[in-house]
Write a protein that holds these residues in place. Sequence first.
Motif, PDB file in Angstrom:
ATOM      1  N   UNK A 101       0.937  -1.263   0.065  1.00 55.61           N
ATOM      2  CA  UNK A 101       0.061  -0.066  -0.054  1.00 55.61           C
ATOM      3  C   UNK A 101       0.837   1.225   0.114  1.00 55.61           C
ATOM      4  N   UNK A 102       0.280   2.204  -0.711  1.00 59.33           N
ATOM      5  CA  UNK A 102       0.995   3.314  -0.786  1.00 59.33           C
ATOM      6  C   UNK A 102       0.215   4.514   0.249  1.00 59.33           C
ATOM      7  N   UNK A 103       0.739   4.699   1.458  1.00 56.40           N
ATOM      8  CA  UNK A 103       0.032   5.360   2.384  1.00 56.40           C
ATOM      9  C   UNK A 103      -0.073   6.907   2.229  1.00 56.40           C
ATOM     10  N   UNK A 104       0.358   7.214   0.897  1.00 58.10           N
ATOM     11  CA  UNK A 104      -0.018   8.553   0.665  1.00 58.10           C
ATOM     12  C   UNK A 104      -1.004   8.936  -0.339  1.00 58.10           C
ATOM     13  N   UNK A 105      -1.890   7.517  -0.859  1.00 61.33           N
ATOM     14  CA  UNK A 105      -2.575   7.551  -1.702  1.00 61.33           C
ATOM     15  C   UNK A 105      -4.047   7.142  -0.861  1.00 61.33           C
ATOM     16  N   UNK A 106      -4.821   8.162  -0.494  1.00 55.99           N
ATOM     17  CA  UNK A 106      -5.995   7.797   0.335  1.00 55.99           C
ATOM     18  C   UNK A 106      -7.105   6.978  -0.503  1.00 55.99           C
ATOM     19  N   UNK A 107      -6.924   7.075  -1.958  1.00 55.58           N
ATOM     20  CA  UNK A 107      -8.123   6.455  -2.563  1.00 55.58           C
ATOM     21  C   UNK A 107      -7.690   4.836  -2.451  1.00 55.58           C
ATOM     22  N   UNK A 108      -6.461   4.398  -1.991  1.00 56.27           N
ATOM     23  CA  UNK A 108      -6.410   2.928  -2.099  1.00 56.27           C
ATOM     24  C   UNK A 108      -6.057   2.366  -0.718  1.00 56.27           C
ATOM     25  N   UNK A 109      -5.201   3.045   0.050  1.00 55.78           N
ATOM     26  CA  UNK A 109      -4.483   2.639   1.371  1.00 55.78           C
ATOM     27  C   UNK A 109      -5.740   2.221   2.512  1.00 55.78           C
ATOM     28  N   UNK A 110      -6.902   2.837   2.194  1.00 59.27           N
ATOM     29  CA  UNK A 110      -7.870   2.634   3.480  1.00 59.27           C
ATOM     30  C   UNK A 110      -8.731   1.239   2.984  1.00 59.27           C
ATOM     31  N   UNK A 111      -8.401   0.701   1.906  1.00 59.15           N
ATOM     32  CA  UNK A 111      -9.369  -0.405   1.464  1.00 59.15           C
ATOM     33  C   UNK A 111      -8.807  -1.779   1.959  1.00 59.15           C
ATOM     34  N   UNK A 112      -7.637  -2.011   2.181  1.00 59.69           N
ATOM     35  CA  UNK A 112      -7.146  -3.425   2.216  1.00 59.69           C
ATOM     36  C   UNK A 112      -6.748  -3.512   3.631  1.00 59.69           C
ATOM     37  N   UNK A 113      -6.495  -5.023   4.106  1.00 60.24           N
ATOM     38  CA  UNK A 113      -5.887  -5.421   5.291  1.00 60.24           C
ATOM     39  C   UNK A 113      -5.276  -6.789   4.914  1.00 60.24           C
ATOM     40  N   UNK A 114      -4.750  -7.327   6.204  1.00 65.11           N
ATOM     41  CA  UNK A 114      -4.097  -8.569   6.145  1.00 65.11           C
ATOM     42  C   UNK A 114      -4.666  -9.752   6.796  1.00 65.11           C
ATOM     43  N   UNK A 115      -4.370 -11.143   6.397  1.00 70.66           N
ATOM     44  CA  UNK A 115      -5.203 -11.973   7.004  1.00 70.66           C
ATOM     45  C   UNK A 115      -5.075 -13.329   6.016  1.00 70.66           C
ATOM     46  N   UNK A 116      -5.508 -14.440   6.486  1.00 66.38           N
ATOM     47  CA  UNK A 116      -5.503 -15.727   5.785  1.00 66.38           C
ATOM     48  C   UNK A 116      -6.714 -16.562   6.265  1.00 66.38           C
ATOM     49  N   UNK A 117      -7.146 -17.486   5.326  1.00 66.19           N
ATOM     50  CA  UNK A 117      -8.130 -18.440   5.673  1.00 66.19           C
ATOM     51  C   UNK A 117      -7.824 -19.600   4.838  1.00 66.19           C
ATOM     52  N   UNK A 118      -8.159 -20.799   5.145  1.00 68.48           N
ATOM     53  CA  UNK A 118      -7.766 -21.863   4.684  1.00 68.48           C
ATOM     54  C   UNK A 118      -8.936 -22.997   4.662  1.00 68.48           C
ATOM     55  N   UNK A 119      -9.010 -24.086   3.665  1.00 73.79           N
ATOM     56  CA  UNK A 119      -9.860 -25.179   3.633  1.00 73.79           C
ATOM     57  C   UNK A 119      -9.120 -26.365   3.304  1.00 73.79           C
ATOM     58  N   UNK A 120      -9.630 -27.530   4.082  1.00 68.66           N
ATOM     59  CA  UNK A 120      -9.085 -28.686   3.804  1.00 68.66           C
ATOM     60  C   UNK A 120     -10.144 -29.325   2.842  1.00 68.66           C
ATOM     61  N   UNK A 121      -9.798 -29.683   1.507  1.00 69.42           N
ATOM     62  CA  UNK A 121     -10.826 -30.445   0.834  1.00 69.42           C
ATOM     63  C   UNK A 121     -10.099 -32.031   0.684  1.00 69.42           C
ATOM     64  N   UNK A 122     -11.291 -32.717   0.698  1.00 64.77           N
ATOM     65  CA  UNK A 122     -11.098 -34.136   0.702  1.00 64.77           C
ATOM     66  C   UNK A 122     -11.784 -35.018  -0.429  1.00 64.77           C
TER      67      UNK A 122
END
Length: 325
Positions: free
Chosen positions: A153-174
């Motif tokens: 993120x470019x924290x000088x660009x308010x049109x994009x830096x407010x939109x995103x975050x960090x994280x993870x999700x997972x599924x086990x398929x069988x």
Amino acid sequence: MRRYSRIAGTGSYLPPRRLTNADLAAELATQGVETSDEWIVERTGIRARHFAAPDVGSSDLALQAAQRALEAAGLEASQIDLIIVATSTPDMVFPSTACILQHKLGNAGAAAFDVQAVCSGFVYALTVADAMIQSGAATRALVVGSEVFSRLLDFKDRTTCVLFGDGAGAVVLEASDQPGILATDLHADGKHVGILCVPGHVSGGHILGDPLLKMDGQAVFKLAVGVLEEAARATLAKAGKTEADIDWLIPHQANIRIMQSTARKLKLSMDKVVVTVDQHGNTSAASIPLALDAAVRSGRVHRGQTLMLEGVGGGFTWGAVLVQY
Ligand code: ACO
């Protein structure tokens, strides 16, 4: 008898540092960048996001989510024979984040690779894993979406830096003779590369070009609402189902207005849409499995229900997966 891939377990993980819009606005103000909770909520539905600590990478977030998904499935990491990580923020240029995750999980021998389709990454990864399970190339797959998008993120660009975050999700398929993933539908159109991209790259030990996220928000918005409807309808048609069969729409969590528009086009009430964008922001490839896991763990999604997962993102890429949970 058809061989399906069935979701055996889900898991997710958010890094502990949570910033509300007010927290982010206060931080940005110190750099002379002006925004407000009111603007962000009204245009996007986002109220908070999580940012990973500087020494935490996508594989670290993926590990937590994967362990939770394995626990929910009642499986050990050693029983997995395929690991796919969807990410646009890999730990290294190479090897893949999937290989790094594999080592952290203590699995050796499973096929492991990354999928790069930005915010559609998880539906791409799920589709590949499903095809490999259906063909007999794999039996138990760990499919993870993991991102540290804050790094881009470019924290000088308010049109994009407010939109995103960090994280993870997972599924086990069988592999199973019970449904399972019912149908999938993937697409891309590379002519739209420029509307959402991180154009920089590493060359000769230097970063060439701009390594921060660029987005034409209005162009992305228009494309997203069109292709999400198309992908959902195509997937339903392949499965011989209609909108009325959808118990839950679990879309990529970019913007509440895109989700409302998709729901309207599919004649679904917002009561049937899983929304986490308010608390997570846009976590790119992680957003769908994060939302799925939140809905499973809160008791909203039950076994036997029909879920429409759909994603759209840079590339331009888009796709959908219809699954009987
Ligand atoms: N805080 C305060 N004001 C802002 C901010 C901000 N964070 N950002 C922009 N503004 C201002 C602009 O400067 C502009 O001011 P002006 O009229 O004085 O020039 C005004 O708000 C309107 O700006 P627009 O860009 O026209 O705002 P828009 O209504 O299009 O909303 C947004 C922008 C939220 C990005 C929207 O276009 C959008 O949601 N697009 C979809 C893109 C998306 O969700 N991408 C996520 C990644 S892609 C994906 O995951 C599919």
